[in-house]
Design an enzyme around this catalytic site. Structure first.
Site, PDB file in Angstrom:
ATOM      1  N   GLU A  12      72.047  49.198  69.534  1.00 19.82           N
ATOM      2  CA  GLU A  12      71.940  47.945  68.904  1.00 19.82           C
ATOM      3  C   GLU A  12      73.443  47.267  68.837  1.00 19.82           C
ATOM      4  OE1 GLU A  12      69.247  46.742  67.897  1.00 19.82           O
ATOM      5  OE2 GLU A  12      67.989  48.291  68.448  1.00 19.82           O
ATOM      6  N   VAL A  13      74.029  47.146  69.835  1.00 26.20           N
ATOM      7  CA  VAL A  13      75.193  46.320  69.916  1.00 26.20           C
ATOM      8  C   VAL A  13      75.169  44.913  70.809  1.00 26.20           C
ATOM      9  CG1 VAL A  13      76.691  48.179  69.527  1.00 26.20           C
ATOM     10  CG2 VAL A  13      76.169  47.788  71.804  1.00 26.20           C
ATOM     11  N   LYS A  15      73.345  44.867  73.955  1.00 28.44           N
ATOM     12  CA  LYS A  15      73.452  45.150  75.583  1.00 28.44           C
ATOM     13  C   LYS A  15      72.318  44.174  76.122  1.00 28.44           C
ATOM     14  CE  LYS A  15      72.438  49.611  75.722  1.00 28.44           C
ATOM     15  NZ  LYS A  15      72.256  49.491  74.287  1.00 28.44           N
ATOM     16  N   LYS A  37      65.847  47.984  83.525  1.00 27.31           N
ATOM     17  CA  LYS A  37      66.067  48.819  82.374  1.00 27.31           C
ATOM     18  C   LYS A  37      65.346  50.147  82.871  1.00 27.31           C
ATOM     19  CE  LYS A  37      66.204  48.846  77.284  1.00 27.31           C
ATOM     20  NZ  LYS A  37      67.656  49.344  77.116  1.00 27.31           N
ATOM     21  N   GLU A 116      70.756  47.946  82.854  1.00 25.92           N
ATOM     22  CA  GLU A 116      71.179  48.306  81.376  1.00 25.92           C
ATOM     23  C   GLU A 116      70.563  49.371  81.017  1.00 25.92           C
ATOM     24  OE1 GLU A 116      69.600  47.013  77.138  1.00 25.92           O
ATOM     25  OE2 GLU A 116      69.206  45.493  78.517  1.00 25.92           O
ATOM     26  N   ASP A 188      80.046  39.782  68.714  1.00 29.76           N
ATOM     27  CA  ASP A 188      80.059  39.559  67.098  1.00 29.76           C
ATOM     28  C   ASP A 188      78.650  40.046  66.517  1.00 29.76           C
ATOM     29  OD1 ASP A 188      80.509  39.521  64.312  1.00 29.76           O
ATOM     30  OD2 ASP A 188      81.104  37.449  64.567  1.00 29.76           O
TER      31      ASP A 188
END
Length: 234
Positions: A12-13, A15, A37, A116, A188
């Protein structure tokens, strides 16, 4: 063809968001771009097919339309660690299937191919039974697959408290695995990180690899930033 593995400092950053932004920007520059993916956990049944939301977003961002099964060949239903979900569903997370899917997408001869990962860099694919002597030596990770391919890595840093440690440890592990970090992206993800600019400056000083792009909170990055990133990658 340029191909990269997109990993992150944690789950959960962003990608998938970064992957989709790069694919869309490449398409805008008239490049054939494909996202892949191979493993996903957390799927919904849509038109009699199990679909992962991240894979569906990548499918939409590709410059050519491909079946979701080609973009995401290993789909696991529960939104949990993939190796646990695979065990529950009697699915084998094999290197061969991941590499076969990659080879198939390579056959389209894209200018840019982004693969990914799921979770962070050291994502387990297979862990032998606990307590066995083989658990440490025979465990298999997604990073092992990337190392076998020799793919360069794009590191997505989720900008939040703790990101310095997470970014440095992840980058260190990637380098120790013998791989090259093509660059990193500052994403961010909270919009309220204390001393954001100071933390970004610290990462620039501590990571020798180039900052490819900075993505603001809940805003699409500027075209110029993405074009710069693609210049570094392609």
């Amino acid at each position: 063809m340029k191909q990269y593995f997109v990993t992150g400092t944690d789950t959960e950053v962003g990608k998938t968001y970064v992957t989709c932004q790069l694919l869309t920007a490449a398409t805008r520059l008239n490049k054939k771009a494909i996202g892949y993916k191979p493993v996903s956990a957390g799927c919904d049944l849509i038109n009699h097919e199990w679909v992962n939301e991240d894979a569906a977003n990548i499918q939409k961002a590709n410059s050519i339309q491909l079946p979701i099964s080609e973009i995401n060949p290993i789909t696991l239903k529960p939104p949990i660690a993939p190796h646990i979900a695979a065990s529950e569903e009697n699915v084998v997370l094999s290197d061969d299937k991941i590499m076969q899917g990659l080879a198939h997408l390579q056959s389209y001869q894209p200018d840019l191919l982004l693969m990914e990962g799921a979770g962070g860099w050291r994502l387990p694919l297979n862990i032998p039974s606990r307590g066995t002597a083989l658990a440490a030596t025979q465990s298999r990770f997604m990073s092992d697959v990337v190392s076998a391919i020799g793919m360069e890595v794009i590191l997505v840093v989720g900008m939040r408290l703790g990101c310095l440690n997470h970014a440095l440890l992840t980058a260190e592990a990637i380098r120790q695995d013998g791989l090259t970090i093509a660059g990193w992206v500052a994403n961010d993800i909270t919009g309220n990180m204390s001393r954001y600019s100071d933390n970004l400056a610290s990462l620039k000083a501590l990571l020798p690899e180039p900052l490819l792009a900075e993505i603001p909170f809940q805003q699409a990055p500027k075209d110029e930033a993405l074009n710069f990133a693609l210049e570094q990658l392609c």
